[in-house]
Design a protein around this motif. Sequence first.
Motif, mmCIF file in Angstrom:
data_model
loop_
_atom_site.group_PDB
_atom_site.id
_atom_site.type_symbol
_atom_site.label_atom_id
_atom_site.label_comp_id
_atom_site.label_asym_id
_atom_site.label_seq_id
_atom_site.Cartn_x
_atom_site.Cartn_y
_atom_site.Cartn_z
ATOM 1 N N ILE B 124 0.843 -1.197 0.000
ATOM 2 C CA ILE B 124 0.000 0.000 0.000
ATOM 3 C C ILE B 124 0.883 1.254 0.000
ATOM 4 O O ILE B 124 0.608 2.224 -0.715
ATOM 5 N N VAL B 125 1.961 1.192 0.789
ATOM 6 C CA VAL B 125 2.899 2.324 0.805
ATOM 7 C C VAL B 125 3.446 2.524 -0.610
ATOM 8 O O VAL B 125 3.580 3.661 -1.091
ATOM 9 N N GLY B 126 3.733 1.416 -1.290
ATOM 10 C CA GLY B 126 4.244 1.474 -2.672
ATOM 11 C C GLY B 126 3.266 2.191 -3.590
ATOM 12 O O GLY B 126 3.651 3.042 -4.394
ATOM 13 N N LEU B 127 1.985 1.866 -3.430
ATOM 14 C CA LEU B 127 0.953 2.512 -4.250
ATOM 15 C C LEU B 127 0.894 4.005 -3.962
ATOM 16 O O LEU B 127 0.795 4.830 -4.878
ATOM 17 N N ALA B 128 0.984 4.336 -2.663
ATOM 18 C CA ALA B 128 0.927 5.749 -2.278
ATOM 19 C C ALA B 128 2.114 6.494 -2.880
ATOM 20 O O ALA B 128 1.982 7.623 -3.381
ATOM 21 N N LYS B 129 3.271 5.848 -2.851
ATOM 22 C CA LYS B 129 4.484 6.470 -3.394
ATOM 23 C C LYS B 129 4.318 6.735 -4.886
ATOM 24 O O LYS B 129 4.635 7.817 -5.379
ATOM 25 N N GLU B 130 3.760 5.734 -5.552
ATOM 26 C CA GLU B 130 3.501 5.852 -6.984
ATOM 27 C C GLU B 130 2.600 7.061 -7.264
ATOM 28 O O GLU B 130 2.846 7.853 -8.163
ATOM 29 N N LEU B 131 1.562 7.188 -6.446
ATOM 30 C CA LEU B 131 0.622 8.291 -6.616
ATOM 31 C C LEU B 131 1.293 9.639 -6.408
ATOM 32 O O LEU B 131 1.111 10.559 -7.196
ATOM 33 N N VAL B 132 2.055 9.710 -5.311
ATOM 34 C CA VAL B 132 2.694 10.985 -4.987
ATOM 35 C C VAL B 132 3.764 11.338 -6.039
ATOM 36 O O VAL B 132 3.871 12.487 -6.479
ATOM 37 N N ASP B 133 4.501 10.313 -6.456
ATOM 38 C CA ASP B 133 5.579 10.562 -7.409
ATOM 39 C C ASP B 133 5.062 10.882 -8.811
ATOM 40 O O ASP B 133 5.560 11.772 -9.479
ATOM 41 N N LYS B 134 4.043 10.123 -9.229
ATOM 42 C CA LYS B 134 3.628 10.244 -10.632
ATOM 43 C C LYS B 134 2.294 10.956 -10.813
ATOM 44 O O LYS B 134 1.889 11.244 -11.933
ATOM 45 N N GLY B 135 1.586 11.156 -9.720
ATOM 46 C CA GLY B 135 0.299 11.839 -9.835
ATOM 47 C C GLY B 135 -0.785 10.939 -10.401
ATOM 48 O O GLY B 135 -1.916 11.358 -10.582
ATOM 49 N N GLN B 136 -0.447 9.702 -10.761
ATOM 50 C CA GLN B 136 -1.443 8.757 -11.253
ATOM 51 C C GLN B 136 -0.949 7.339 -10.963
ATOM 52 O O GLN B 136 0.247 7.102 -10.801
ATOM 53 N N LEU B 137 -1.922 6.410 -10.850
ATOM 54 C CA LEU B 137 -1.546 5.038 -10.487
ATOM 55 C C LEU B 137 -1.137 4.237 -11.715
ATOM 56 O O LEU B 137 -0.175 3.480 -11.684
ATOM 57 N N TYR B 138 -1.861 4.393 -12.794
ATOM 58 C CA TYR B 138 -1.595 3.586 -13.971
ATOM 59 C C TYR B 138 -1.120 4.480 -15.128
ATOM 60 O O TYR B 138 -1.918 5.153 -15.770
ATOM 61 N N VAL B 139 0.132 4.486 -15.291
ATOM 62 C CA VAL B 139 0.690 5.294 -16.380
ATOM 63 C C VAL B 139 0.589 4.481 -17.669
ATOM 64 O O VAL B 139 0.917 3.292 -17.686
ATOM 65 N N VAL B 140 0.076 5.110 -18.688
ATOM 66 C CA VAL B 140 -0.079 4.406 -19.961
ATOM 67 C C VAL B 140 1.303 4.204 -20.576
ATOM 68 O O VAL B 140 2.014 5.159 -20.857
#
Lengths: 420, 180
Positions: B124-140
Amino acid sequence: MKTVVSDPVLVIGAGVAGLTAATQLADSGIRTVLVDRLPIVGGNAMDLYKAFPTDDCFYCFEGSRTRPGIRKCFYRSAILDQPNIDLKVNAEVTEISGSPGKFQAKLSVGPQYIDSKKCIMCGLCIERSKSFSLPSPQCQPQAVIYDPELSDEGAKKAEEECPTKAINLGAQPSEETVQISDIVIATGYHEMKPVSIDEYGYGKIPNVVTQLELAQILDPNGKSGGALVRPSDGGQVKRVMMVQCVGSRDENYYPFCSKICCVYALKHANIIMLERDSVQVAVVYMDIRTYDRHERYYRVARDAGVRFVRGRVSRLEACEDGTLDIIAYDSLLDKYLKFNVDLFVLSSALEPPKGSAELIKSLGLHSASGFVGPADSISENAVVAGDHVYVCGAATGPAEIPESVTQARAVVSMILQSRK
Amino acid sequence: MTETEEKADPPAVMIEPIDISKLDPDFREGIRSMPNGEELSACFACSTCTAACPIANTWKYKPHQLIRMILLGMREEVLSSEEIWLCLTCFECQERCPQNVRVTDIFFDCKNLAAEEGMIPDSIVGLAKELVDKGQLYVVTADWEREDMDLEPEVPGLSTEEFKTILKGTRTGQIVGGDE
């Protein structure tokens, strides 16, 4: 068979069902002989403290309020003023002979030490000797009771000093035979004393009690004035555990569900959680069977914070400080839980009262797990036990108060129809 | 059984029981005081929630057990359980509950409490990091998908910068260990 209208009806047992049947028959102009083994009427209901479903004193249930009397308590005036009721307390039916519609009942009446018509309940005798006591301020008949086993010097003094000369310590038992037309069996139930169920320590550990014993601790008229205290030392109770189905639904004791113990256990749990200061209650159960509208008690108990543990008690150990260490298996969590409690309450099975088997045999009735079954199990006449023999209330099996009253009224209705 | 000299014997129950006195009764009241917890105590353990759950068959603690544990005050066990995070939030349990217990919402509350205490699974922390870093969860990443549909390679007008800024200032940012 045509009944001789002038013969009275014999009502055995003066609990809720018996009292209802007797007063209503009497009101309809039928003479009634009402017999109870105990010195006061009311039966088990006297020991319930608050009775469900009204949480009221049992004398006062709905529908009985129009009768003149003190407040709503209609049985007082009924028993004192109704000339058609011949109440015999301390009395037992020893033999029934004759034929349906024309029975002869032999009654053995215990010594009438106190004349209840003279007693003014002044309390003088209670001060003189502990052999006198007042079971309840509302008791019927309104009189003190005397226990010859506790007799002492003071008792003699009390007899001399009694202002109304209501005491006769020399009273002797008597026997009489009455001619009766119908028999109403309203012998109620007895709460099993679970001494033989070793794992619960009942009868060995003082802080292990049954639900009816708990009701008496909670009763404001009781010894502790309604304070929840430990039987062992009178200390304040902080934690309570209740166990359901003790001897009920158990092929080794009684195979049937005692039907009302879930409701009154939760009634007690709610009184403790909501009306006593900071006491925690846990209930160990197999199924909670608060049938019908009594589901309300279960809901209130959950809201009040009663801890429900679905499972059984695996181990119980009495500690030196009077508390009990209890390990219970929670089958919902598949975990063992350890509790420390002050009071351990057993919801014990409701069994047929003493003498039921003899009564059933002597009248040739059907037994339903030891209680009185209907004469014809296919008919819907649950209250007809035989020819001119009726049964109502918990004598038919565990029953709640409204049900007992309804059955008693059904019996009255059938007797009235038979005399039309 | 009640005699003191028998106390030294090996316990009849070999599994160490859960000591009720060591549990936290405030946990139950805490959850109950939240808007979603109003009907918590109504639970009578019928296990409808567990029957309704599409994934609980693989869980160590089933939904009805988690509710039981909350009611008993098993704070540690509930907040550190992975089940509250595995919940799909499909709301089947809540929808079917005969006593109106807001099961899914209560699990949300548990997740929030767990997060406050820093008890979040790494995934879950990984997902949060992804969100904070990239602003989106699933980058195309697979541009051929867009190409197959005759779309331009980049999502037009997509800007994740604002999301990143907002997320940094929220609990998501705290989980990742950014500001504050």
